[in-house]
Design a protein around this motif. Sequence first.
Motif, PDB file in Angstrom:
ATOM      1  N   MET A  95      43.874  46.185  19.083  1.00 18.80           N
ATOM      2  CA  MET A  95      42.733  44.979  18.863  1.00 18.80           C
ATOM      3  C   MET A  95      41.608  46.295  19.473  1.00 18.80           C
ATOM      4  SD  MET A  95      43.003  42.791  22.957  1.00 18.80           S
ATOM      5  CE  MET A  95      43.591  43.942  23.466  1.00 18.80           C
ATOM      6  N   ASN A  96      40.125  45.398  19.496  1.00 23.10           N
ATOM      7  CA  ASN A  96      39.390  46.035  19.757  1.00 23.10           C
ATOM      8  C   ASN A  96      38.295  45.504  21.090  1.00 23.10           C
ATOM      9  OD1 ASN A  96      36.205  46.793  19.869  1.00 23.10           O
ATOM     10  ND2 ASN A  96      36.747  47.657  17.362  1.00 23.10           N
ATOM     11  N   LEU A  97      37.953  46.116  21.911  1.00 24.70           N
ATOM     12  CA  LEU A  97      37.239  45.360  23.544  1.00 24.70           C
ATOM     13  C   LEU A  97      35.749  46.125  23.090  1.00 24.70           C
ATOM     14  CD1 LEU A  97      40.357  44.498  25.349  1.00 24.70           C
ATOM     15  CD2 LEU A  97      38.620  43.017  23.971  1.00 24.70           C
ATOM     16  N   TRP A  98      35.568  46.757  21.863  1.00 23.43           N
ATOM     17  CA  TRP A  98      34.769  47.836  22.263  1.00 23.43           C
ATOM     18  C   TRP A  98      33.278  46.897  22.803  1.00 23.43           C
ATOM     19  CZ3 TRP A  98      30.280  47.463  19.463  1.00 23.43           C
ATOM     20  CH2 TRP A  98      29.667  48.297  19.557  1.00 23.43           C
ATOM     21  N   ALA A  99      32.242  47.676  24.122  1.00 26.93           N
ATOM     22  CA  ALA A  99      30.978  46.973  24.274  1.00 26.93           C
ATOM     23  C   ALA A  99      30.983  45.798  24.883  1.00 26.93           C
ATOM     24  CB  ALA A  99      30.053  46.758  22.817  1.00 26.93           C
ATOM     25  N   ASN A 100      32.144  45.767  25.763  1.00 24.46           N
ATOM     26  CA  ASN A 100      32.428  44.137  26.326  1.00 24.46           C
ATOM     27  C   ASN A 100      32.217  45.087  28.141  1.00 24.46           C
ATOM     28  OD1 ASN A 100      33.371  42.159  24.957  1.00 24.46           O
ATOM     29  ND2 ASN A 100      34.773  43.526  24.152  1.00 24.46           N
ATOM     30  N   GLY A 151      32.176  35.376  26.237  1.00 24.33           N
ATOM     31  CA  GLY A 151      32.890  35.976  27.859  1.00 24.33           C
ATOM     32  C   GLY A 151      34.245  35.668  28.043  1.00 24.33           C
ATOM     33  N   TRP A 152      34.128  36.174  29.703  1.00 19.93           N
ATOM     34  CA  TRP A 152      35.341  35.612  30.085  1.00 19.93           C
ATOM     35  C   TRP A 152      36.381  34.090  30.226  1.00 19.93           C
ATOM     36  CZ3 TRP A 152      37.334  32.878  33.970  1.00 19.93           C
ATOM     37  CH2 TRP A 152      36.888  32.513  35.136  1.00 19.93           C
ATOM     38  N   GLU A 153      35.337  32.823  29.850  1.00 21.68           N
ATOM     39  CA  GLU A 153      35.880  32.005  29.933  1.00 21.68           C
ATOM     40  C   GLU A 153      36.979  31.747  28.832  1.00 21.68           C
ATOM     41  OE1 GLU A 153      32.357  33.281  30.619  1.00 21.68           O
ATOM     42  OE2 GLU A 153      31.957  32.092  32.556  1.00 21.68           O
ATOM     43  N   GLY A 154      35.666  32.444  27.609  1.00 18.93           N
ATOM     44  CA  GLY A 154      36.128  32.278  25.945  1.00 18.93           C
ATOM     45  C   GLY A 154      37.589  33.122  25.724  1.00 18.93           C
ATOM     46  N   VAL A 155      37.997  33.408  26.596  1.00 20.10           N
ATOM     47  CA  VAL A 155      39.043  34.522  26.425  1.00 20.10           C
ATOM     48  C   VAL A 155      40.032  33.618  27.045  1.00 20.10           C
ATOM     49  CG1 VAL A 155      40.170  37.014  27.235  1.00 20.10           C
ATOM     50  CG2 VAL A 155      37.663  37.062  25.816  1.00 20.10           C
ATOM     51  N   GLN A 156      39.839  32.508  27.895  1.00 24.33           N
ATOM     52  CA  GLN A 156      40.460  32.338  27.705  1.00 24.33           C
ATOM     53  C   GLN A 156      41.980  31.291  27.281  1.00 24.33           C
ATOM     54  OE1 GLN A 156      39.043  30.609  31.709  1.00 24.33           O
ATOM     55  NE2 GLN A 156      39.962  31.662  33.277  1.00 24.33           N
ATOM     56  N   HIS A 157      40.536  30.868  26.803  1.00 24.40           N
ATOM     57  CA  HIS A 157      41.495  30.135  25.710  1.00 24.40           C
ATOM     58  C   HIS A 157      41.776  30.555  24.793  1.00 24.40           C
ATOM     59  CE1 HIS A 157      39.293  26.620  26.996  1.00 24.40           C
ATOM     60  NE2 HIS A 157      38.228  27.383  27.053  1.00 24.40           N
ATOM     61  N   ILE A 158      41.142  32.103  24.004  1.00 27.57           N
ATOM     62  CA  ILE A 158      41.965  32.906  23.067  1.00 27.57           C
ATOM     63  C   ILE A 158      43.648  33.484  23.305  1.00 27.57           C
ATOM     64  CG2 ILE A 158      42.020  35.303  21.831  1.00 27.57           C
ATOM     65  CD1 ILE A 158      38.798  34.572  21.441  1.00 27.57           C
ATOM     66  N   ALA A 159      43.549  33.541  24.972  1.00 31.07           N
ATOM     67  CA  ALA A 159      44.907  33.816  25.625  1.00 31.07           C
ATOM     68  C   ALA A 159      45.610  32.853  25.584  1.00 31.07           C
ATOM     69  CB  ALA A 159      44.508  34.005  27.450  1.00 31.07           C
ATOM     70  N   GLU A 160      45.690  31.743  25.392  1.00 32.29           N
ATOM     71  CA  GLU A 160      46.626  30.436  25.963  1.00 32.29           C
ATOM     72  C   GLU A 160      47.200  30.262  24.290  1.00 32.29           C
ATOM     73  OE1 GLU A 160      44.195  26.743  26.794  1.00 32.29           O
ATOM     74  OE2 GLU A 160      43.684  27.651  28.404  1.00 32.29           O
ATOM     75  N   GLY A 219      33.604  41.578  29.708  1.00 27.09           N
ATOM     76  CA  GLY A 219      34.324  42.391  31.580  1.00 27.09           C
ATOM     77  C   GLY A 219      36.027  42.326  32.147  1.00 27.09           C
ATOM     78  N   ASP A 220      36.140  42.623  33.069  1.00 26.67           N
ATOM     79  CA  ASP A 220      37.131  43.537  33.924  1.00 26.67           C
ATOM     80  C   ASP A 220      38.111  41.687  33.942  1.00 26.67           C
ATOM     81  OD1 ASP A 220      36.391  46.013  34.244  1.00 26.67           O
ATOM     82  OD2 ASP A 220      35.671  45.232  36.423  1.00 26.67           O
ATOM     83  N   GLU A 221      37.403  40.916  33.613  1.00 27.11           N
ATOM     84  CA  GLU A 221      38.263  39.488  33.871  1.00 27.11           C
ATOM     85  C   GLU A 221      38.952  39.662  33.010  1.00 27.11           C
ATOM     86  OE1 GLU A 221      40.115  36.316  35.778  1.00 27.11           O
ATOM     87  OE2 GLU A 221      38.703  38.200  37.286  1.00 27.11           O
ATOM     88  N   GLY A 222      38.507  39.160  32.196  1.00 35.66           N
ATOM     89  CA  GLY A 222      39.083  38.572  30.310  1.00 35.66           C
ATOM     90  C   GLY A 222      39.462  39.925  29.881  1.00 35.66           C
ATOM     91  N   ALA A 223      39.014  40.816  29.914  1.00 35.69           N
ATOM     92  CA  ALA A 223      39.617  42.741  29.432  1.00 35.69           C
ATOM     93  C   ALA A 223      41.473  41.842  30.357  1.00 35.69           C
ATOM     94  CB  ALA A 223      39.557  43.158  29.985  1.00 35.69           C
ATOM     95  N   ILE A 243      33.949  46.050  30.524  1.00 34.78           N
ATOM     96  CA  ILE A 243      34.438  46.733  31.249  1.00 34.78           C
ATOM     97  C   ILE A 243      34.817  47.775  32.040  1.00 34.78           C
ATOM     98  CG2 ILE A 243      37.054  46.879  30.761  1.00 34.78           C
ATOM     99  CD1 ILE A 243      37.028  45.564  27.813  1.00 34.78           C
ATOM    100  N   GLY A 244      34.963  47.083  33.130  1.00 37.37           N
ATOM    101  CA  GLY A 244      34.622  48.060  34.717  1.00 37.37           C
ATOM    102  C   GLY A 244      36.043  49.383  34.161  1.00 37.37           C
ATOM    103  N   SER A 245      36.511  49.652  35.734  1.00 32.08           N
ATOM    104  CA  SER A 245      37.929  50.545  36.284  1.00 32.08           C
ATOM    105  C   SER A 245      38.918  49.348  36.036  1.00 32.08           C
ATOM    106  CB  SER A 245      37.353  50.539  37.338  1.00 32.08           C
ATOM    107  OG  SER A 245      37.292  50.015  38.064  1.00 32.08           O
TER     108      SER A 245
END
Length: 88
Positions: A59-64, A11-20, A39-43, A66-68
Amino acid sequence: TELYLRKNGIGWEGVQHIAEALQKNNSLRTLFLPANDIGDEGACIIIDALRGNQSVKSMNLWANNIGSRGRSCIRDAVKEKEALKILG
């Protein structure tokens, strides 16, 4: 070097750790995050982190779900970093 996290439900919460981690890492070349419901927030979070990272080239973000807004973040990042290839 690759990081492959397919279907881990981060989810987008986990992405925050990856981003750090991306802000400190200079050896990762490929990041696979398909099917993690970021989702959008994580992207936008992951894309923002890549602005300061010169090592990630694909990077592969398939099937996440992700909206406009997320696609807009991705589109802007690809324009800024022409060497970056994003799938999904």
